[in-house]
Design a protein around this motif. Structure first.
Motif, PDB file in Angstrom:
ATOM      1  N   ILE A  20       0.785  -0.971   0.015  1.00 32.70           N
ATOM      2  CA  ILE A  20       0.020  -0.019   0.038  1.00 32.70           C
ATOM      3  C   ILE A  20       0.859   1.287  -0.020  1.00 32.70           C
ATOM      4  CG2 ILE A  20      -1.810  -1.202   1.192  1.00 32.70           C
ATOM      5  CD1 ILE A  20      -1.064   0.761   3.600  1.00 32.70           C
ATOM      6  N   ASN A  21       0.187   2.350  -0.537  1.00 27.68           N
ATOM      7  CA  ASN A  21       0.889   3.701  -0.085  1.00 27.68           C
ATOM      8  C   ASN A  21      -0.242   4.457   0.602  1.00 27.68           C
ATOM      9  OD1 ASN A  21       2.912   2.954  -1.771  1.00 27.68           O
ATOM     10  ND2 ASN A  21       1.751   3.871  -3.710  1.00 27.68           N
ATOM     11  N   LEU A  22       0.247   5.336   1.384  1.00 29.28           N
ATOM     12  CA  LEU A  22      -0.560   6.314   2.116  1.00 29.28           C
ATOM     13  C   LEU A  22      -0.242   7.691   1.870  1.00 29.28           C
ATOM     14  CD1 LEU A  22      -2.490   7.150   4.713  1.00 29.28           C
ATOM     15  CD2 LEU A  22      -0.518   7.055   6.092  1.00 29.28           C
ATOM     16  N   GLN A  23      -1.452   8.432   1.513  1.00 30.40           N
ATOM     17  CA  GLN A  23      -1.404   9.677   1.026  1.00 30.40           C
ATOM     18  C   GLN A  23      -2.485  10.557   1.891  1.00 30.40           C
ATOM     19  OE1 GLN A  23      -1.950   9.223  -3.096  1.00 30.40           O
ATOM     20  NE2 GLN A  23      -3.923  10.597  -3.039  1.00 30.40           N
ATOM     21  N   VAL A  24      -1.912  11.834   1.994  1.00 32.32           N
ATOM     22  CA  VAL A  24      -3.089  12.962   2.547  1.00 32.32           C
ATOM     23  C   VAL A  24      -3.441  13.906   1.508  1.00 32.32           C
ATOM     24  CG1 VAL A  24      -3.516  14.389   4.429  1.00 32.32           C
ATOM     25  CG2 VAL A  24      -2.255  12.407   4.821  1.00 32.32           C
ATOM     26  N   ASP A  25      -4.598  13.811   1.243  1.00 36.51           N
ATOM     27  CA  ASP A  25      -5.320  15.089   0.095  1.00 36.51           C
ATOM     28  C   ASP A  25      -5.815  16.099   1.066  1.00 36.51           C
ATOM     29  OD1 ASP A  25      -3.971  13.265  -1.537  1.00 36.51           O
ATOM     30  OD2 ASP A  25      -6.126  12.888  -2.716  1.00 36.51           O
ATOM     31  N   GLU A  26      -5.575  17.470   0.455  1.00 34.82           N
ATOM     32  CA  GLU A  26      -6.532  18.368   1.072  1.00 34.82           C
ATOM     33  C   GLU A  26      -7.407  18.482  -0.111  1.00 34.82           C
ATOM     34  OE1 GLU A  26      -6.301  23.167   2.519  1.00 34.82           O
ATOM     35  OE2 GLU A  26      -4.269  21.979   1.699  1.00 34.82           O
ATOM     36  N   ARG A  37      -7.841  14.307   3.712  1.00 38.31           N
ATOM     37  CA  ARG A  37      -8.591  12.902   3.607  1.00 38.31           C
ATOM     38  C   ARG A  37      -7.388  12.158   3.570  1.00 38.31           C
ATOM     39  NH1 ARG A  37     -12.936  14.552   4.639  1.00 38.31           N
ATOM     40  NH2 ARG A  37     -14.610  15.026   3.266  1.00 38.31           N
ATOM     41  N   GLU A  38      -7.094  11.169   4.466  1.00 40.02           N
ATOM     42  CA  GLU A  38      -6.223  10.305   4.460  1.00 40.02           C
ATOM     43  C   GLU A  38      -6.405   8.854   3.764  1.00 40.02           C
ATOM     44  OE1 GLU A  38      -6.042   9.375   8.636  1.00 40.02           O
ATOM     45  OE2 GLU A  38      -5.098  11.391   9.009  1.00 40.02           O
ATOM     46  N   LEU A  39      -5.691   8.760   2.559  1.00 44.92           N
ATOM     47  CA  LEU A  39      -6.223   7.575   1.606  1.00 44.92           C
ATOM     48  C   LEU A  39      -5.307   6.673   1.527  1.00 44.92           C
ATOM     49  CD1 LEU A  39      -7.171  10.002  -1.054  1.00 44.92           C
ATOM     50  CD2 LEU A  39      -8.780   9.017   0.614  1.00 44.92           C
ATOM     51  N   ILE A  40      -5.599   5.198   1.395  1.00 40.02           N
ATOM     52  CA  ILE A  40      -4.745   4.079   1.147  1.00 40.02           C
ATOM     53  C   ILE A  40      -4.957   3.697  -0.267  1.00 40.02           C
ATOM     54  CG2 ILE A  40      -4.304   1.599   1.660  1.00 40.02           C
ATOM     55  CD1 ILE A  40      -3.976   3.101   4.310  1.00 40.02           C
ATOM     56  N   LYS A  41      -3.812   3.761  -1.087  1.00 33.81           N
ATOM     57  CA  LYS A  41      -4.038   3.495  -2.335  1.00 33.81           C
ATOM     58  C   LYS A  41      -3.235   1.879  -2.333  1.00 33.81           C
ATOM     59  CE  LYS A  41      -5.328   7.276  -4.355  1.00 33.81           C
ATOM     60  NZ  LYS A  41      -6.262   7.210  -4.886  1.00 33.81           N
ATOM     61  N   HIS A  42      -3.942   1.010  -3.061  1.00 29.45           N
ATOM     62  CA  HIS A  42      -3.900  -0.295  -3.099  1.00 29.45           C
ATOM     63  C   HIS A  42      -4.097  -0.933  -4.434  1.00 29.45           C
ATOM     64  CE1 HIS A  42      -4.499  -4.699  -2.495  1.00 29.45           C
ATOM     65  NE2 HIS A  42      -4.085  -4.366  -1.432  1.00 29.45           N
TER      66      HIS A  42
END
Length: 184
Positions: A20-26, A37-42
């Motif tokens: 996974i990758n973890l990102q935070v989007d405004e 938004r805290e997002l997991i990319k899979h």
């Protein structure tokens, strides 16, 4: 414009991992306010409902660190980059169970946790199972035990929380519905 769309203002990758990758989007909300938004990319995954000629569901038991316990599941695994889900399904069935199949049908695809992750799981139904003479080896960090059970046994294992994940619960309900409708 998509209904209730949240437009990305900025995106920051906090972690890049093997799975996974973890990102935070405004984001700009539909009312003009902003939020994070805290997002997991899979990359996505597959799961296989495999039924033997004797009517047993082919499952595996494995330890799940996130849960700190072993659970019983249908065979599953993540998509490799550029790999078609049906190819992944055949590979995972082979690696985790030692079975091949004569027919593989796509049943459904669903998002596991759309509130924070984009993981899409593709569910397949494997028919015409046969034991492989030279099955592919499981991943080096994966330890599983093959289990073949009836639908009735699976329901009991759900009640005991030994089967405790959404894809496997879906598989059992799918098989119950098929049995109630004369099978598939």
């Amino acid at each position: 414009m998509k209904k209730f769309e949240e437009k990305t203002i900025s995106s920051e990758t906090l972690y890049k991992g093997k799975i996974i990758n973890l990102q935070v989007d405004e984001v700009e909300l539909p009312d003009g306010n902003t939020s994070k938004r805290e997002l997991i990319k899979h990359p996505g995954a597959v799961a296989v409902i495999a039924l033997t000629d004797e009517g047993k569901i082919v499952m595996v038991e494995q330890y799940r660190k996130a849960l700190e316990k072993s659970i019983i599941e249908i065979p599953a695994g993540k998509l490799e980059a550029g790999e078609e889900p049906s190819v992944t399904a055949k590979r995972e069935l082979e690696e985790e169970t030692g079975y091949g199949c004569k027919q593989l049908d796509h049943i459904i695809s669903f998002y596991t946790s759309p509130g924070f992750a984009d993981e899409l799981v593709h569910i397949y139904f494997a028919k015409g199972l046969y034991v492989l003479e030279n099955a592919k080896a499981a991943d080096e960090d994966e330890f599983v035990e093959l289990i073949e059970i009836t639908i009735e046994e699976a329901i009991q294992l759900m009640k005991k929380q030994r089967i405790y994940d959404a894809k496997t619960a879906y598989a059992i309900q799918y098989l119950q519905l098929q049995a109630g409708q004369g099978g598939k």
